[in-house]
Design a protein around this motif. Sequence first.
Motif, PDB file in Angstrom:
ATOM      1  N   SER A   1       0.850 -59.547  58.728  1.00  0.00           N
ATOM      2  CA  SER A   1       0.401 -59.314  60.088  1.00  0.00           C
ATOM      3  C   SER A   1      -0.812 -60.174  60.419  1.00  0.00           C
ATOM      4  CB  SER A   1       0.047 -57.838  60.283  1.00  0.00           C
ATOM      5  OG  SER A   1      -1.165 -57.521  59.646  1.00  0.00           O
ATOM      6  N   SER A   2      -1.044 -60.348  61.737  1.00  0.00           N
ATOM      7  CA  SER A   2      -2.185 -61.141  62.201  1.00  0.00           C
ATOM      8  C   SER A   2      -3.497 -60.547  61.716  1.00  0.00           C
ATOM      9  CB  SER A   2      -2.169 -61.208  63.729  1.00  0.00           C
ATOM     10  OG  SER A   2      -3.303 -61.857  64.227  1.00  0.00           O
ATOM     11  N   ASN A   3      -3.605 -59.202  61.788  1.00  0.00           N
ATOM     12  CA  ASN A   3      -4.837 -58.550  61.347  1.00  0.00           C
ATOM     13  C   ASN A   3      -5.070 -58.733  59.860  1.00  0.00           C
ATOM     14  OD1 ASN A   3      -5.865 -57.691  63.753  1.00  0.00           O
ATOM     15  ND2 ASN A   3      -5.618 -55.510  63.364  1.00  0.00           N
ATOM     16  N   ASP A   4      -4.001 -58.686  59.059  1.00  0.00           N
ATOM     17  CA  ASP A   4      -4.139 -58.901  57.626  1.00  0.00           C
ATOM     18  C   ASP A   4      -4.683 -60.297  57.343  1.00  0.00           C
ATOM     19  OD1 ASP A   4      -3.326 -56.408  56.852  1.00  0.00           O
ATOM     20  OD2 ASP A   4      -1.237 -56.963  56.537  1.00  0.00           O
ATOM     21  N   LEU A   5      -4.156 -61.282  58.067  1.00  0.00           N
ATOM     22  CA  LEU A   5      -4.610 -62.657  57.861  1.00  0.00           C
ATOM     23  C   LEU A   5      -6.061 -62.818  58.304  1.00  0.00           C
ATOM     24  CD1 LEU A   5      -1.510 -64.791  58.925  1.00  0.00           C
ATOM     25  CD2 LEU A   5      -2.427 -64.476  56.626  1.00  0.00           C
ATOM     26  N   LYS A   6      -6.428 -62.216  59.426  1.00  0.00           N
ATOM     27  CA  LYS A   6      -7.806 -62.307  59.908  1.00  0.00           C
ATOM     28  C   LYS A   6      -8.785 -61.673  58.927  1.00  0.00           C
ATOM     29  CE  LYS A   6      -6.752 -62.334  64.866  1.00  0.00           C
ATOM     30  NZ  LYS A   6      -6.751 -61.518  66.101  1.00  0.00           N
ATOM     31  N   ALA A   7      -8.293 -60.736  58.135  1.00  0.00           N
ATOM     32  CA  ALA A   7      -9.163 -60.024  57.189  1.00  0.00           C
ATOM     33  C   ALA A   7      -9.424 -60.811  55.914  1.00  0.00           C
ATOM     34  CB  ALA A   7      -8.543 -58.668  56.842  1.00  0.00           C
ATOM     35  N   VAL A   8      -8.666 -61.885  55.677  1.00  0.00           N
ATOM     36  CA  VAL A   8      -8.801 -62.649  54.427  1.00  0.00           C
ATOM     37  C   VAL A   8     -10.217 -63.189  54.245  1.00  0.00           C
ATOM     38  CG1 VAL A   8      -8.091 -64.733  53.190  1.00  0.00           C
ATOM     39  CG2 VAL A   8      -6.370 -63.275  54.249  1.00  0.00           C
ATOM     40  N   GLY A   9     -10.702 -63.939  55.237  1.00  0.00           N
ATOM     41  CA  GLY A   9     -12.047 -64.507  55.154  1.00  0.00           C
ATOM     42  C   GLY A   9     -13.130 -63.447  55.012  1.00  0.00           C
ATOM     43  N   PRO A  10     -13.126 -62.422  55.891  1.00  0.00           N
ATOM     44  CA  PRO A  10     -14.142 -61.374  55.791  1.00  0.00           C
ATOM     45  C   PRO A  10     -14.153 -60.665  54.440  1.00  0.00           C
ATOM     46  CG  PRO A  10     -13.018 -61.227  57.890  1.00  0.00           C
ATOM     47  CD  PRO A  10     -12.295 -62.258  57.096  1.00  0.00           C
ATOM     48  N   ARG A  11     -12.982 -60.361  53.893  1.00  0.00           N
ATOM     49  CA  ARG A  11     -12.932 -59.627  52.633  1.00  0.00           C
ATOM     50  C   ARG A  11     -13.477 -60.477  51.489  1.00  0.00           C
ATOM     51  NH1 ARG A  11     -10.961 -54.928  53.730  1.00  0.00           N
ATOM     52  NH2 ARG A  11      -9.262 -54.608  55.210  1.00  0.00           N
ATOM     53  N   ILE A  12     -13.218 -61.767  51.537  1.00  0.00           N
ATOM     54  CA  ILE A  12     -13.769 -62.656  50.509  1.00  0.00           C
ATOM     55  C   ILE A  12     -15.283 -62.737  50.657  1.00  0.00           C
ATOM     56  CG2 ILE A  12     -13.893 -65.060  49.727  1.00  0.00           C
ATOM     57  CD1 ILE A  12     -10.901 -65.287  50.351  1.00  0.00           C
ATOM     58  N   ARG A  13     -15.767 -62.889  51.893  1.00  0.00           N
ATOM     59  CA  ARG A  13     -17.211 -62.970  52.116  1.00  0.00           C
ATOM     60  C   ARG A  13     -17.919 -61.700  51.670  1.00  0.00           C
ATOM     61  NH1 ARG A  13     -15.622 -65.362  56.977  1.00  0.00           N
ATOM     62  NH2 ARG A  13     -16.157 -63.525  58.206  1.00  0.00           N
ATOM     63  N   MET A  14     -17.299 -60.541  51.899  1.00  0.00           N
ATOM     64  CA  MET A  14     -17.915 -59.277  51.499  1.00  0.00           C
ATOM     65  C   MET A  14     -18.022 -59.143  49.982  1.00  0.00           C
ATOM     66  SD  MET A  14     -16.856 -56.242  54.135  1.00  0.00           S
ATOM     67  CE  MET A  14     -15.093 -56.462  54.074  1.00  0.00           C
ATOM     68  N   MET A  15     -17.167 -59.868  49.275  1.00  0.00           N
ATOM     69  CA  MET A  15     -17.195 -59.831  47.813  1.00  0.00           C
ATOM     70  C   MET A  15     -18.210 -60.813  47.217  1.00  0.00           C
ATOM     71  SD  MET A  15     -15.053 -57.675  46.383  1.00  0.00           S
ATOM     72  CE  MET A  15     -14.685 -58.393  44.769  1.00  0.00           C
ATOM     73  N   MET A  16     -18.675 -61.765  47.991  1.00  0.00           N
ATOM     74  CA  MET A  16     -19.545 -62.829  47.482  1.00  0.00           C
ATOM     75  C   MET A  16     -20.794 -62.319  46.749  1.00  0.00           C
ATOM     76  SD  MET A  16     -18.131 -65.805  48.002  1.00  0.00           S
ATOM     77  CE  MET A  16     -19.258 -67.174  48.280  1.00  0.00           C
ATOM     78  N   PRO A  17     -21.476 -61.269  47.261  1.00  0.00           N
ATOM     79  CA  PRO A  17     -22.664 -60.792  46.545  1.00  0.00           C
ATOM     80  C   PRO A  17     -22.352 -60.278  45.142  1.00  0.00           C
ATOM     81  CG  PRO A  17     -22.664 -59.978  48.796  1.00  0.00           C
ATOM     82  CD  PRO A  17     -21.303 -60.560  48.547  1.00  0.00           C
ATOM     83  N   GLN A  18     -21.083 -59.956  44.866  1.00  0.00           N
ATOM     84  CA  GLN A  18     -20.711 -59.433  43.557  1.00  0.00           C
ATOM     85  C   GLN A  18     -20.315 -60.549  42.579  1.00  0.00           C
ATOM     86  OE1 GLN A  18     -17.953 -56.025  43.954  1.00  0.00           O
ATOM     87  NE2 GLN A  18     -18.536 -55.977  46.114  1.00  0.00           N
TER      88      GLN A  18
END
Length: 290
Positions: A3-20
């Motif tokens: 889905s479009s929303n799933d694809l849009k979430a790819v970048g944000p989810r990776i960025r949210m993991m960066m501090p870890q």
Amino acid sequence: MNSSNDLKAVGPRIRMMMPQLTPLEARVVETVFGLRDFSEDTSLKDIAAEAGVSEAMVVKITKKLGFNGYRDFRSAVSSYNKLPTAEMHQELSVEDSSREIILKVFRTSIHALEETLAILDVDAFDRAADLLTKAGQRDFYGVGGSAQIARDVAHKFLRIGVRANVQDDSHMMLMSASLLGADDVAVAFSHSGNTTAVIDALQLARKSGARAVAITNYGGSPLAQIADIVLCSTAQGSPLMGENAAARIAQLNILDALFVAVAQRNYEAAEKNLEKTMSAVASKRKDRIV
């Protein structure tokens, strides 16, 4: 991920993991996002060589980010990069014209809103709305720009008769948190999720028996880890603007939606109280004019 929303979430989810990630792991991810020609044809060997790490290290990082492996990661990221919203974010430059500045700032905000909408947890949102509606006492904690967001939503809530205390001083946060109980809720605002004063206050609020809600840009942050409910915004960084500017706009929209959801849960009372508060303000203005 179709889905479009799933694809849009790819970048944000990776960025949210960066501090870890470790500094080396983060550098590898930044290398991937820095490649304008990254696609389904980009080989594992090429990425490893570009980042100066082993192929095994690249695969390990993709799994740490929640993907099945490099191929899964490559497919998701290359698809994400093709989205129109992914192209909205453009770095600001000291050489930009006024028109370019306006376009880039607006597009960065639109980008943050689009991606925050894609990752927003609706179930968590509903639970937060229920807690705020039923709470006996509501404490909002934040410092700096986060305190401004807290004040904005507290003002909106007061208009419909929902009272909240906003604390932006570390000592006042702790004093207020110590007085909360099982029927109360504490909402902590922190872009980074690392603000010590806010974390300490939310921990004490939970220890006192209150429920805890975190509003942050990082779902894996220390603040998020101690909260009962986490509502995440997301925004890409910029050397001139930083992350905070666009993230604030996304958080304000989350909280505007939360305000509407709380009002909806007791619409008659909200409407009655809004009429009272607006009438009181209008009356005071009239007195001043006279």
